[in-house]
Design an enzyme around this catalytic site. Structure first.
Site, mmCIF file in Angstrom:
data_model
loop_
_atom_site.group_PDB
_atom_site.id
_atom_site.type_symbol
_atom_site.label_atom_id
_atom_site.label_comp_id
_atom_site.label_asym_id
_atom_site.label_seq_id
_atom_site.Cartn_x
_atom_site.Cartn_y
_atom_site.Cartn_z
ATOM 1 N N ASN A 55 -84.886 50.508 1.585
ATOM 2 C CA ASN A 55 -84.009 51.670 1.507
ATOM 3 C C ASN A 55 -83.438 51.956 2.892
ATOM 4 O OD1 ASN A 55 -86.796 52.503 2.036
ATOM 5 N ND2 ASN A 55 -86.136 54.620 1.807
ATOM 6 N N GLU A 57 -81.443 55.086 4.615
ATOM 7 C CA GLU A 57 -80.984 56.464 4.457
ATOM 8 C C GLU A 57 -79.816 56.775 5.384
ATOM 9 O OE1 GLU A 57 -85.209 58.441 3.052
ATOM 10 O OE2 GLU A 57 -84.463 58.920 5.032
ATOM 11 N N CYS A 66 -80.775 52.419 -1.969
ATOM 12 C CA CYS A 66 -82.156 52.116 -2.336
ATOM 13 C C CYS A 66 -82.487 50.644 -2.107
ATOM 14 C CB CYS A 66 -82.383 52.457 -3.806
ATOM 15 S SG CYS A 66 -82.128 54.186 -4.216
ATOM 16 N N GLU A 68 -83.895 48.488 -4.142
ATOM 17 C CA GLU A 68 -83.558 47.608 -5.259
ATOM 18 C C GLU A 68 -82.100 47.169 -5.189
ATOM 19 O OE1 GLU A 68 -85.107 50.587 -5.154
ATOM 20 O OE2 GLU A 68 -85.803 51.076 -7.176
ATOM 21 N N CYS A 99 -84.831 54.506 -9.322
ATOM 22 C CA CYS A 99 -83.988 55.646 -9.674
ATOM 23 C C CYS A 99 -82.983 55.212 -10.750
ATOM 24 C CB CYS A 99 -83.266 56.184 -8.436
ATOM 25 S SG CYS A 99 -81.875 55.170 -7.868
ATOM 26 N N CYS A 102 -80.287 52.619 -9.602
ATOM 27 C CA CYS A 102 -80.838 51.258 -9.488
ATOM 28 C C CYS A 102 -81.074 50.649 -10.869
ATOM 29 C CB CYS A 102 -82.131 51.278 -8.681
ATOM 30 S SG CYS A 102 -81.855 51.592 -6.926
#
Length: 141
Positions: A55, A57, A66, A68, A99, A102
């Site tokens: 991830n 940010e 993210c 994934e 999430c 994803c």
């Protein structure tokens, strides 16, 4: 291991161990100064190559990516669009699920793929993308 395990029998223990190691290594590279919640993913392409992601940010939270999706986008950018398995790990005390964004990106490329969610104690949960996102949008809709 709990959940959906169909198709995992075609993945050797050596490959699974390498996927877990790569996901954990990616997690350690995460850029998460805001949440302090590091996530790593390792994606096994049909080409046999492992694509990892973490991830990343951003202070404008909507621009965060993210693990994934990072792994999937990396694979696609390198010419791989078919996937066999995704391993996901984080700093959480329990396995975490992807999430919604994803899940939809995984559904675009591999709706039948299994996702192994694993914590630091090696507890695992296995679900297919179909199980994670029933009623997903697809190219044929």
């Amino acid at each position: 291991m709990t959940g959906h395990q169909e198709g995992l029998s075609t993945i050797s223990e050596a490959v699974l161990s390498e996927l877990i190691a790569q996901a954990r290594k990616a997690r350690d590279k995460a850029y998460a100064p805001y949440s302090r919640f590091r996530v790593g993913a390792a994606l096994l392409g049909e080409d046999g190559k492992i694509y990892s992601g973490c991830n990343v940010e951003n202070s404008s939270f909507g621009l965060t990516n993210c693990a994934e999706r990072t792994a999937i986008f990396k694979a696609v950018s390198e010419g791989c669009q078919q996937f066999r398995l995704l391993v996901l790990t984080s700093d959480a005390k329990e396995p975490v699920t992807p999430c919604g964004a994803c899940r939809q990106v995984m559904a675009e490329f591999a709706p039948q793929m299994n996702v192994i969610m694993i914590d630091n104690e090696d507890r695992r949960q296995v679900l297919s993308v179909n199980q994670l996102l029933p009623g997903m949008f697809t190219l044929t809709q």
